[in-house]
Design a protein around this motif. Structure first.
Motif, PDB file in Angstrom:
ATOM      1  N   ARG A  43      68.691  64.165  31.291  1.00  0.00           N
ATOM      2  CA  ARG A  43      68.587  64.966  32.516  1.00  0.00           C
ATOM      3  C   ARG A  43      68.701  64.119  33.774  1.00  0.00           C
ATOM      4  O   ARG A  43      69.232  64.569  34.790  1.00  0.00           O
ATOM      5  CB  ARG A  43      67.234  65.706  32.559  1.00  0.00           C
ATOM      6  CG  ARG A  43      67.091  66.857  31.584  1.00  0.00           C
ATOM      7  CD  ARG A  43      65.859  67.681  31.921  1.00  0.00           C
ATOM      8  NE  ARG A  43      64.632  66.888  31.940  1.00  0.00           N
ATOM      9  CZ  ARG A  43      63.864  66.672  30.887  1.00  0.00           C
ATOM     10  NH1 ARG A  43      64.197  67.180  29.716  1.00  0.00           N
ATOM     11  NH2 ARG A  43      62.751  65.960  31.002  1.00  0.00           N
ATOM     12  N   GLU A  44      68.193  62.881  33.708  1.00  0.00           N
ATOM     13  CA  GLU A  44      67.998  62.097  34.917  1.00  0.00           C
ATOM     14  C   GLU A  44      69.035  60.993  35.124  1.00  0.00           C
ATOM     15  O   GLU A  44      68.965  60.264  36.113  1.00  0.00           O
ATOM     16  CB  GLU A  44      66.592  61.488  34.897  1.00  0.00           C
ATOM     17  CG  GLU A  44      65.497  62.555  34.875  1.00  0.00           C
ATOM     18  CD  GLU A  44      64.105  61.994  34.641  1.00  0.00           C
ATOM     19  OE1 GLU A  44      63.970  60.744  34.549  1.00  0.00           O
ATOM     20  OE2 GLU A  44      63.148  62.784  34.548  1.00  0.00           O
ATOM     21  N   ASN A  45      69.978  60.863  34.214  1.00  0.00           N
ATOM     22  CA  ASN A  45      70.937  59.762  34.304  1.00  0.00           C
ATOM     23  C   ASN A  45      72.327  60.217  33.874  1.00  0.00           C
ATOM     24  O   ASN A  45      72.485  61.200  33.150  1.00  0.00           O
ATOM     25  CB  ASN A  45      70.485  58.604  33.402  1.00  0.00           C
ATOM     26  CG  ASN A  45      69.112  58.097  33.768  1.00  0.00           C
ATOM     27  OD1 ASN A  45      68.946  57.292  34.665  1.00  0.00           O
ATOM     28  ND2 ASN A  45      68.090  58.602  33.064  1.00  0.00           N
ATOM     29  N   GLU A  46      73.314  59.460  34.308  1.00  0.00           N
ATOM     30  CA  GLU A  46      74.696  59.764  33.936  1.00  0.00           C
ATOM     31  C   GLU A  46      75.071  59.198  32.573  1.00  0.00           C
ATOM     32  O   GLU A  46      75.981  59.704  31.917  1.00  0.00           O
ATOM     33  CB  GLU A  46      75.637  59.208  35.011  1.00  0.00           C
ATOM     34  CG  GLU A  46      75.452  59.878  36.367  1.00  0.00           C
ATOM     35  CD  GLU A  46      76.145  59.114  37.481  1.00  0.00           C
ATOM     36  OE1 GLU A  46      77.331  59.425  37.733  1.00  0.00           O
ATOM     37  OE2 GLU A  46      75.515  58.249  38.105  1.00  0.00           O
ATOM     38  N   CYS A  47      74.379  58.151  32.152  1.00  0.00           N
ATOM     39  CA  CYS A  47      74.640  57.522  30.853  1.00  0.00           C
ATOM     40  C   CYS A  47      73.312  57.323  30.130  1.00  0.00           C
ATOM     41  O   CYS A  47      72.323  56.918  30.743  1.00  0.00           O
ATOM     42  CB  CYS A  47      75.348  56.181  31.045  1.00  0.00           C
ATOM     43  SG  CYS A  47      75.514  55.186  29.537  1.00  0.00           S
ATOM     44  N   VAL A  48      73.289  57.617  28.838  1.00  0.00           N
ATOM     45  CA  VAL A  48      72.077  57.447  28.029  1.00  0.00           C
ATOM     46  C   VAL A  48      72.344  56.429  26.927  1.00  0.00           C
ATOM     47  O   VAL A  48      73.298  56.565  26.157  1.00  0.00           O
ATOM     48  CB  VAL A  48      71.621  58.772  27.408  1.00  0.00           C
ATOM     49  CG1 VAL A  48      70.421  58.545  26.487  1.00  0.00           C
ATOM     50  CG2 VAL A  48      71.260  59.779  28.499  1.00  0.00           C
ATOM     51  N   VAL A  49      71.480  55.421  26.881  1.00  0.00           N
ATOM     52  CA  VAL A  49      71.553  54.389  25.849  1.00  0.00           C
ATOM     53  C   VAL A  49      70.272  54.437  25.025  1.00  0.00           C
ATOM     54  O   VAL A  49      69.167  54.476  25.587  1.00  0.00           O
ATOM     55  CB  VAL A  49      71.713  52.980  26.463  1.00  0.00           C
ATOM     56  CG1 VAL A  49      71.837  51.924  25.360  1.00  0.00           C
ATOM     57  CG2 VAL A  49      72.913  52.933  27.399  1.00  0.00           C
ATOM     58  N   VAL A  50      70.406  54.439  23.715  1.00  0.00           N
ATOM     59  CA  VAL A  50      69.266  54.355  22.805  1.00  0.00           C
ATOM     60  C   VAL A  50      69.449  53.109  21.946  1.00  0.00           C
ATOM     61  O   VAL A  50      70.567  52.809  21.501  1.00  0.00           O
ATOM     62  CB  VAL A  50      69.167  55.601  21.906  1.00  0.00           C
ATOM     63  CG1 VAL A  50      68.122  55.402  20.805  1.00  0.00           C
ATOM     64  CG2 VAL A  50      68.824  56.825  22.734  1.00  0.00           C
ATOM     65  N   SER A  51      68.374  52.369  21.743  1.00  0.00           N
ATOM     66  CA  SER A  51      68.429  51.250  20.799  1.00  0.00           C
ATOM     67  C   SER A  51      67.554  51.576  19.600  1.00  0.00           C
ATOM     68  O   SER A  51      66.507  52.212  19.724  1.00  0.00           O
ATOM     69  CB  SER A  51      67.973  49.944  21.451  1.00  0.00           C
ATOM     70  OG  SER A  51      66.595  49.999  21.800  1.00  0.00           O
ATOM     71  N   ILE A  52      68.001  51.152  18.428  1.00  0.00           N
ATOM     72  CA  ILE A  52      67.211  51.223  17.200  1.00  0.00           C
ATOM     73  C   ILE A  52      67.142  49.820  16.626  1.00  0.00           C
ATOM     74  O   ILE A  52      68.158  49.252  16.228  1.00  0.00           O
ATOM     75  CB  ILE A  52      67.836  52.190  16.179  1.00  0.00           C
ATOM     76  CG1 ILE A  52      67.838  53.621  16.719  1.00  0.00           C
ATOM     77  CG2 ILE A  52      67.084  52.111  14.852  1.00  0.00           C
ATOM     78  CD1 ILE A  52      68.516  54.627  15.801  1.00  0.00           C
ATOM     79  N   PHE A  53      65.942  49.263  16.649  1.00  0.00           N
ATOM     80  CA  PHE A  53      65.763  47.900  16.153  1.00  0.00           C
ATOM     81  C   PHE A  53      64.319  47.739  15.698  1.00  0.00           C
ATOM     82  O   PHE A  53      63.392  47.865  16.499  1.00  0.00           O
ATOM     83  CB  PHE A  53      66.085  46.875  17.247  1.00  0.00           C
ATOM     84  CG  PHE A  53      65.885  45.448  16.830  1.00  0.00           C
ATOM     85  CD1 PHE A  53      66.648  44.900  15.799  1.00  0.00           C
ATOM     86  CD2 PHE A  53      64.941  44.637  17.447  1.00  0.00           C
ATOM     87  CE1 PHE A  53      66.471  43.577  15.399  1.00  0.00           C
ATOM     88  CE2 PHE A  53      64.759  43.320  17.068  1.00  0.00           C
ATOM     89  CZ  PHE A  53      65.525  42.788  16.044  1.00  0.00           C
ATOM     90  N   VAL A  54      64.125  47.501  14.414  1.00  0.00           N
ATOM     91  CA  VAL A  54      62.789  47.240  13.889  1.00  0.00           C
ATOM     92  C   VAL A  54      62.498  45.769  14.151  1.00  0.00           C
ATOM     93  O   VAL A  54      63.002  44.889  13.450  1.00  0.00           O
ATOM     94  CB  VAL A  54      62.699  47.581  12.389  1.00  0.00           C
ATOM     95  CG1 VAL A  54      61.280  47.320  11.872  1.00  0.00           C
ATOM     96  CG2 VAL A  54      63.085  49.042  12.146  1.00  0.00           C
ATOM     97  N   ASN A  55      61.698  45.534  15.178  1.00  0.00           N
ATOM     98  CA  ASN A  55      61.508  44.183  15.707  1.00  0.00           C
ATOM     99  C   ASN A  55      60.517  43.382  14.869  1.00  0.00           C
ATOM    100  O   ASN A  55      59.313  43.674  14.884  1.00  0.00           O
ATOM    101  CB  ASN A  55      61.008  44.289  17.153  1.00  0.00           C
ATOM    102  CG  ASN A  55      60.680  42.946  17.748  1.00  0.00           C
ATOM    103  OD1 ASN A  55      61.409  41.976  17.537  1.00  0.00           O
ATOM    104  ND2 ASN A  55      59.575  42.877  18.483  1.00  0.00           N
ATOM    105  N   PRO A  56      60.968  42.340  14.173  1.00  0.00           N
ATOM    106  CA  PRO A  56      60.060  41.613  13.271  1.00  0.00           C
ATOM    107  C   PRO A  56      58.971  40.829  13.991  1.00  0.00           C
ATOM    108  O   PRO A  56      57.901  40.600  13.423  1.00  0.00           O
ATOM    109  CB  PRO A  56      61.005  40.669  12.512  1.00  0.00           C
ATOM    110  CG  PRO A  56      62.176  40.483  13.426  1.00  0.00           C
ATOM    111  CD  PRO A  56      62.337  41.793  14.132  1.00  0.00           C
ATOM    112  N   THR A  57      59.198  40.424  15.242  1.00  0.00           N
ATOM    113  CA  THR A  57      58.220  39.551  15.899  1.00  0.00           C
ATOM    114  C   THR A  57      56.955  40.277  16.340  1.00  0.00           C
ATOM    115  O   THR A  57      55.983  39.630  16.733  1.00  0.00           O
ATOM    116  CB  THR A  57      58.848  38.852  17.127  1.00  0.00           C
ATOM    117  OG1 THR A  57      59.179  39.828  18.127  1.00  0.00           O
ATOM    118  CG2 THR A  57      60.090  38.086  16.735  1.00  0.00           C
TER     119      THR A  57
END
Length: 273
Positions: A43-57
């Motif tokens: 709704r609030e942006n022209e581009c949507v980025v999603v990340s999927i990363f199971v972060n081991p640290t």
């Protein structure tokens, strides 16, 4: 939807999507709570980025890194149906090298509550979020209030490092029975799920007490602990937005938090007042 699996692929994809950029970092096993974040970003942006990363640290020895739910096909479909423009799906080698610089959590707020039982956890969280924000360069990044301490520390990191991004807090999404949505809910048996409702019930009772004028932290905590019994309660805490302990609830500047184990599953929940 573009799927990028490396920093270079992400950079190339971002060049094709100009304008304001909303970012939702996740560890996958997406549910309605994540969808709410994505919808807000849409709704609030022209581009949507999603990340999927199971972060081991951010996982400590003995925690559930290897068992953490991974649902690549379903997650990709949810992102596609939600109108995500770019999905960043790196592996560990794309995010970390040997003997690298890391961000560390603050000495006080990073080692209380969640940080007390999981020392080093927030070092890993802040490190990976710093990396992701620097890779995506979002206008706005969206985080759920359920991970309240994480949200506070990320907000502090952005402020301390003069990062040009708006951190947008989003309300916790719940099932109809009150259980806060979490990727770890899949670990609960049907009986344990009923027991898990004690977390939201205790928080609901705390809210009722405050509305009735009972604002003493000790009294509220004691009442919550009675409701939570016989769960293995790790903490019940009443703090302000800066995560300083409060003797009394201050409306507009209080978070009531709880962490408990239901069977072998560790759950957290909170209410903002």
């Amino acid at each position: 939807m573009i799927i990028a699996r490396s920093a270079q692929e992400l950079e190339d994809a971002l060049k094709t999507r100009p304008g304001s950029r909303g970012f939702v970092p996740t560890m996958g096993a997406l549910h309605i709570g994540h969808r709410t974040l994505i919808d807000a970003a849409r709704r609030e942006n022209e581009c949507v980025v999603v990340s999927i990363f199971v972060n081991p640290t951010q996982f400590l020895p003995g925690e559930d890194l290897s068992k953490y739910p991974r649902r690549e096909e379903a997650d990709f479909k949810i992102c596609e149906l939600s109108g995500v423009d770019i999905l960043f799906y790196p592996d560990v080698s794309a995010m970390y090298t040997a003997d690298e610089i890391r961000i560390t959590a603050p000495d006080v707020r990073g080692f209380i509550l969640e940080g007390a039982s999981r020392p080093g956890h927030f070092d890993g969280v802040l490190t990976v979020v710093m990396k992701l924000l620097n890779l995506v360069h979002p206008t706005r990044a969206y985080f759920g209030k359920k991970d309240a301490q994480q949200l506070a520390l990320i907000t502090q990191m952005v402020h301390n490092f003069f990062m040009d991004v708006e951190i947008v807090p989003m309300d916790t999404v719940r099932e109809n029975d009150g259980l806060a949505l979490s990727s770890r809910n899949v670990y609960l048996s049907s009986e344990e799920r009923q027991e898990a409702l004690k977390l939201s019930a205790a928080l609901k009772h705390a809210t009722k007490m405050v509305m009735q004028g009972n604002v003493k932290s000790f009294t509220i905590q004691s009442a919550m602990e009675e409701i939570l019994a016989p769960l293995d309660v790790e903490y019940v805490a009443i703090v302000n937005r800066a995560f300083q302990s409060l003797n009394e609830v201050v409306i507009g500047d209080t978070i009531v938090l709880v962490a408990a184990r239901v069977g072998t599953t560790r759950l957290i929940d909170n209410v903002w007042m």
